[in-house]
Design a protein around this motif. Structure first.
Motif, PDB file in Angstrom:
ATOM      1  N   HIS A 280      -8.615   4.181 -13.656  1.00 52.45           N
ATOM      2  CA  HIS A 280      -8.852   3.137 -12.660  1.00 52.45           C
ATOM      3  C   HIS A 280      -7.638   2.226 -12.465  1.00 52.45           C
TER       4      HIS A 280
ATOM      5  N   ALA B 121     -11.343  -6.636   2.529  1.00 54.54           N
ATOM      6  CA  ALA B 121     -11.493  -5.995   1.219  1.00 54.54           C
ATOM      7  C   ALA B 121     -12.946  -5.686   0.889  1.00 54.54           C
TER       8      ALA B 121
ATOM      9  N   TRP C 296     -15.067  -3.967 -13.661  1.00 49.74           N
ATOM     10  CA  TRP C 296     -15.341  -4.068 -12.224  1.00 49.74           C
ATOM     11  C   TRP C 296     -14.614  -2.939 -11.487  1.00 49.74           C
ATOM     12  N   ALA C 297     -13.345  -2.724 -11.837  1.00 46.62           N
ATOM     13  CA  ALA C 297     -12.536  -1.714 -11.150  1.00 46.62           C
ATOM     14  C   ALA C 297     -13.047  -0.298 -11.417  1.00 46.62           C
ATOM     15  N   ALA C 298     -13.786  -0.137 -12.516  1.00 43.54           N
ATOM     16  CA  ALA C 298     -14.369   1.183 -12.792  1.00 43.54           C
ATOM     17  C   ALA C 298     -15.593   1.437 -11.906  1.00 43.54           C
ATOM     18  N   ARG C 299     -16.160   0.375 -11.369  1.00 45.91           N
ATOM     19  CA  ARG C 299     -17.363   0.506 -10.525  1.00 45.91           C
ATOM     20  C   ARG C 299     -17.057   0.433  -9.038  1.00 45.91           C
ATOM     21  N   HIS C 300     -15.954  -0.198  -8.676  1.00 45.13           N
ATOM     22  CA  HIS C 300     -15.662  -0.456  -7.255  1.00 45.13           C
ATOM     23  C   HIS C 300     -14.215  -0.127  -6.935  1.00 45.13           C
ATOM     24  N   THR C 301     -13.937  -0.085  -5.646  1.00 44.67           N
ATOM     25  CA  THR C 301     -12.544   0.024  -5.210  1.00 44.67           C
ATOM     26  C   THR C 301     -12.321  -0.900  -4.024  1.00 44.67           C
ATOM     27  N   LEU C 302     -11.090  -1.395  -3.917  1.00 46.21           N
ATOM     28  CA  LEU C 302     -10.696  -2.190  -2.749  1.00 46.21           C
ATOM     29  C   LEU C 302      -9.709  -1.412  -1.904  1.00 46.21           C
ATOM     30  N   ARG C 303      -9.344  -0.209  -2.349  1.00 41.26           N
ATOM     31  CA  ARG C 303      -8.350   0.570  -1.619  1.00 41.26           C
ATOM     32  C   ARG C 303      -8.947   1.066  -0.312  1.00 41.26           C
ATOM     33  N   PRO C 304      -8.326   0.707   0.801  1.00 46.22           N
ATOM     34  CA  PRO C 304      -8.915   1.031   2.107  1.00 46.22           C
ATOM     35  C   PRO C 304      -9.201   2.526   2.263  1.00 46.22           C
TER      36      PRO C 304
ATOM     37  N   ASP D  44     -20.612  -8.878  -8.096  1.00 46.17           N
ATOM     38  CA  ASP D  44     -20.398  -8.128  -9.338  1.00 46.17           C
ATOM     39  C   ASP D  44     -19.159  -8.638 -10.095  1.00 46.17           C
ATOM     40  N   LEU D  45     -18.416  -9.573  -9.486  1.00 49.74           N
ATOM     41  CA  LEU D  45     -17.294 -10.219 -10.187  1.00 49.74           C
ATOM     42  C   LEU D  45     -17.769 -11.387 -11.062  1.00 49.74           C
TER      43      LEU D  45
ATOM     44  N   HIS E 295       0.825  -1.210   0.000  1.00 51.40           N
ATOM     45  CA  HIS E 295       0.000   0.000   0.000  1.00 51.40           C
ATOM     46  C   HIS E 295       0.856   1.256   0.000  1.00 51.40           C
TER      47      HIS E 295
ATOM     48  N   GLU F 117      -4.999  -2.851  -7.241  1.00 51.25           N
ATOM     49  CA  GLU F 117      -5.428  -3.347  -5.935  1.00 51.25           C
ATOM     50  C   GLU F 117      -6.238  -4.643  -6.085  1.00 51.25           C
ATOM     51  N   LEU F 118      -7.071  -4.702  -7.117  1.00 50.44           N
ATOM     52  CA  LEU F 118      -7.852  -5.921  -7.373  1.00 50.44           C
ATOM     53  C   LEU F 118      -6.914  -7.091  -7.688  1.00 50.44           C
TER      54      LEU F 118
ATOM     55  N   LYS G 270     -20.528  -6.396  -3.951  1.00 44.86           N
ATOM     56  CA  LYS G 270     -19.290  -6.066  -4.673  1.00 44.86           C
ATOM     57  C   LYS G 270     -18.619  -7.327  -5.227  1.00 44.86           C
TER      58      LYS G 270
ATOM     59  N   ARG H  62     -12.169   3.395   0.246  1.00 40.78           N
ATOM     60  CA  ARG H  62     -13.364   2.785   0.813  1.00 40.78           C
ATOM     61  C   ARG H  62     -13.812   3.521   2.068  1.00 40.78           C
TER      62      ARG H  62
ATOM     63  N   GLU I  89      -7.250   1.022  -8.913  1.00 39.01           N
ATOM     64  CA  GLU I  89      -8.282   0.055  -8.533  1.00 39.01           C
ATOM     65  C   GLU I  89      -7.960  -1.313  -9.145  1.00 39.01           C
ATOM     66  N   ILE I  90      -7.490  -1.306 -10.403  1.00 40.69           N
ATOM     67  CA  ILE I  90      -7.130  -2.571 -11.067  1.00 40.69           C
ATOM     68  C   ILE I  90      -5.952  -3.216 -10.331  1.00 40.69           C
TER      69      ILE I  90
END
Lengths: 137, 137
Positions: A23, A80, B116-124, A105-106, A8, A29-30, A102, B127, A26-27
């Motif tokens: 993004h 997550a 998916w990454a365009a719709r969501h985030t996993l970054r704390p 949605d995968l 991080h 991190e995913l 969330k 979030r 976000e990608i």
């Protein structure tokens, strides 16, 4: 615990490229969350149509993995926001894990992965059968 | 090297579940290959439109990862038939890695992941900003 330089802190620093693409962070991190053994397997199970809550012992027996590794992965996925954890005050104690919206949605990702797997194989024994052996004239 | 019980031998044995679902073993093997740190990142780079051959040093600098880990991952991906490796007899020595057609066929997977990454985030940190804080009246 990670042997690689990515983390991080490193990713959030100046000069990181993830912010240069739409993004991108976000990608990244995913990929970081999915890029651990068994995470794709766990998410594949919990995001299937009508899967519902899964008990720890069921997941462990289905995936044939060590309880410690499963516990670590489930904690990561709860953190997550991809799994919700519910514990019941029962004897013996019961803990359920369920995909969050969330995670559900995968599903298109898993559909794409399954479609790929229907067309290809990575199994060495199956690939050996695929590849024609060149024979000298 | 793997700490978990899963492996080619275990999966190929009797009583394994992967054979009970369509392409279950191919999916499991794909998850096994993708479920290592940086594999998704590497495949994402090499499968992008017009990516072409990638040099080891370029990948290493782009991914900010250790050369040993990158070397291991590239070997795995060549073995899995997802990357082709070309070495050139130059000084200094040059080695290129390029996505095979099998890897390029993963593009829909990466499109789904990016969507998916365009719709969501996993970054704390992102979030934390998403989640509304409950305030007592």
């Amino acid at each position: 615990m990670r042997k690689t330089g990515r983390g991080h802190d490193a990713r959030g620093g100046a000069g990181e490229r993830c912010e240069d693409t739409p993004h991108g962070c976000e990608i990244e991190e995913l990929f970081h969350v999915l890029g651990k053994t068994y995470v794709l397997d766990i998410l594949h199970i919990v995001t299937q149509e009508g899967a519902g809550p899964q008990r720890f012992v069921e997941l462990q027996s289905r995936l044939d993995m060590s309880p410690n590794t499963l516990s670590d992965r489930l904690k990561d996925l709860v953190k997550a926001g991809l799994l919700s954890r519910t514990s019941y005050n029962e004897i013996p104690p019961r803990v359920d894990y369920e995909a969050t919206p969330k995670a559900l949605d995968l599903q298109p990702v898993f559909e794409s992965l399954a479609a790929w797997a229907a067309r290809h194989t990575l199994r060495p024994e199956a690939r050996a059968a695929e590849v024609p052996v060149a024979v000298a004239p």
